[in-house]
Scaffold this motif. Sequence first.
Motif, PDB file in Angstrom:
ATOM      1  N   GLN A 135       0.836  -1.212   0.000  1.00 49.43           N
ATOM      2  CA  GLN A 135       0.000   0.000   0.000  1.00 49.43           C
ATOM      3  C   GLN A 135       0.869   1.260   0.000  1.00 49.43           C
ATOM      4  OE1 GLN A 135      -2.311  -0.873   3.521  1.00 49.43           O
ATOM      5  NE2 GLN A 135      -4.119  -1.451   2.321  1.00 49.43           N
ATOM      6  N   TYR A 148       2.684   1.337  -3.551  1.00 48.92           N
ATOM      7  CA  TYR A 148       1.814   1.410  -4.722  1.00 48.92           C
ATOM      8  C   TYR A 148       0.386   1.758  -4.289  1.00 48.92           C
ATOM      9  CZ  TYR A 148       5.806  -1.176  -6.488  1.00 48.92           C
ATOM     10  OH  TYR A 148       7.087  -1.571  -6.810  1.00 48.92           O
ATOM     11  N   PRO A 149       0.175   2.981  -3.841  1.00 49.62           N
ATOM     12  CA  PRO A 149      -1.135   3.348  -3.279  1.00 49.62           C
ATOM     13  C   PRO A 149      -2.292   3.187  -4.248  1.00 49.62           C
ATOM     14  CG  PRO A 149       0.259   5.296  -3.643  1.00 49.62           C
ATOM     15  CD  PRO A 149       1.131   4.108  -3.804  1.00 49.62           C
ATOM     16  N   ASN A 150      -2.029   3.222  -5.548  1.00 53.29           N
ATOM     17  CA  ASN A 150      -3.105   3.093  -6.533  1.00 53.29           C
ATOM     18  C   ASN A 150      -3.198   1.699  -7.152  1.00 53.29           C
ATOM     19  OD1 ASN A 150      -3.802   5.876  -6.286  1.00 53.29           O
ATOM     20  ND2 ASN A 150      -2.106   6.403  -7.657  1.00 53.29           N
ATOM     21  N   GLN A 151      -2.240   0.837  -6.830  1.00 50.52           N
ATOM     22  CA  GLN A 151      -2.191  -0.473  -7.482  1.00 50.52           C
ATOM     23  C   GLN A 151      -2.112  -1.639  -6.511  1.00 50.52           C
ATOM     24  OE1 GLN A 151       1.242   1.204  -9.727  1.00 50.52           O
ATOM     25  NE2 GLN A 151       0.427   0.053 -11.456  1.00 50.52           N
ATOM     26  N   TRP A 152      -2.155  -1.380  -5.235  1.00 48.71           N
ATOM     27  CA  TRP A 152      -1.885  -2.443  -4.265  1.00 48.71           C
ATOM     28  C   TRP A 152      -2.872  -3.597  -4.358  1.00 48.71           C
ATOM     29  CZ3 TRP A 152      -5.267  -3.740  -0.274  1.00 48.71           C
ATOM     30  CH2 TRP A 152      -6.277  -2.823  -0.002  1.00 48.71           C
ATOM     31  N   GLU A 194       6.981   4.009 -13.065  1.00 50.35           N
ATOM     32  CA  GLU A 194       6.302   4.568 -11.904  1.00 50.35           C
ATOM     33  C   GLU A 194       6.845   5.969 -11.630  1.00 50.35           C
ATOM     34  OE1 GLU A 194       3.821   3.254  -9.661  1.00 50.35           O
ATOM     35  OE2 GLU A 194       3.571   2.138 -11.509  1.00 50.35           O
TER      36      GLU A 194
END
Length: 449
Positions: free
Chosen positions: A166, A169-173, A421
């Motif tokens: 998390q 990768y806050p948008n992909q976790w 990223e």
Amino acid sequence: MTTQTAQIDKQKQVNIRALAAKCCYSVIDQGRSLSDELPKQQDKADIKDKGLLQEICYGVLRYLPELEHDVRALMQKPLTGKQRVFHFLLLVGVYQIKYMRIPDHAAVSETVAATGALKNRQMKALINGVLRNFVRASESKALNKQEILPASIEYNHPSWFIKKVQQGYPNQWQQILAANQQKPPMWLRVNQQHHTSTEYQSLLATAEIDVNTIEPLSHAIELTRPTDVTKLPGFEQGWISVQDGAAQQAARLLDCQSGDVVLDCCAAPGGKTCHVLEQNPDIASMTAIDIEAARLVRVEENLARLRLKAKVIAADAANSKTWWDGQQFDRILLDAPCSGTGVIRRHPDIKWLRKATDIDALVALQQQILNETWSLLKPGGTLLYVTCSILPQENSEQINHFIQNNTDAELLNIDGNDKPEKNTLGWQLLPGEKNMDGFYYAKLLKTIL
């Protein structure tokens, strides 16, 4: 008694569910590797049952928190001590009922029968009762009541790992965790000294083996479904190897040239070593080192099957004084020891064997090896840093720290990193991206000061 009769009697005594319970117990409670434990149990099974045993073991480890949650809901108290293996037998039973096509009654009866193979028939009533109650609860949807589950159960990953993903990768976790739960595809590496990938695809078509895609950068072949290697045309002749598409990027990115002196650090089991030699048969030499002498047996076996040559040394990459002859290298492939968090879909035991406290120790070891191997690289040479991790600490943050502390290190652009990223260095492949494993690459040029 004839040998054939003895073999038949032995096979009758083998219960696949009992073997699966023992395997999962060894991994979870005793901290052993699935790659080590599963073959031991498979050796006891009939050849036709080896795949079933693997499916059950991998499945239990993929869905461990969820299965344990299901079992706890039906038990008054947990099984401990000498009864602990039967806890895993219950997980084996629940996994079959929830996720396999085996009829419920068969899953229950075979799992209950395993109590005999595990030499405790007194557990028969308990195993039978819990599994039958689970079947009834599943049919009545009683287990599907609205319940807010902890993230570790909902996503079948340890809490510490979920938090790290998390953060990184806050948008992909969620996508990453979901990808880790998928069964991995089978990728092939074509030995270009024998065939191009397109030519080998024709051989596969003749053998009625379907291809899903050919990855455009490395020419790796993804099969539509996994296939026994003995059915692959020319496997024993060295025409083909099994290697994930992400791992096959290494030889391409290292980009060896004629006459190069090459070092592969932490080389076992030798897939990347062999790939570099296949791609670049005119390099001057290849030295492959690994700290574990036992693992170098696989390197030697792969070299022999592919008819390739390399100098193989059992050595510590973090201490070159014990093995290095003083000749600097033009290219260094550093496949650094890492958390393995990019290959969880292939090795679900990583989720349970790896601990949060391991990461800092791994980062320190990577830093030590990176600094040591950098000193072995010629000015003007290239080092390719590789991990099968997705954690920024081991990857982009590691490389950023290295560049900040080494004025002669220049980060080179990498072909294929079309969607980098934000604020990262190098090329981070996430699990399932292009249907490949999670890998990280950073290509470093040693400038001439």
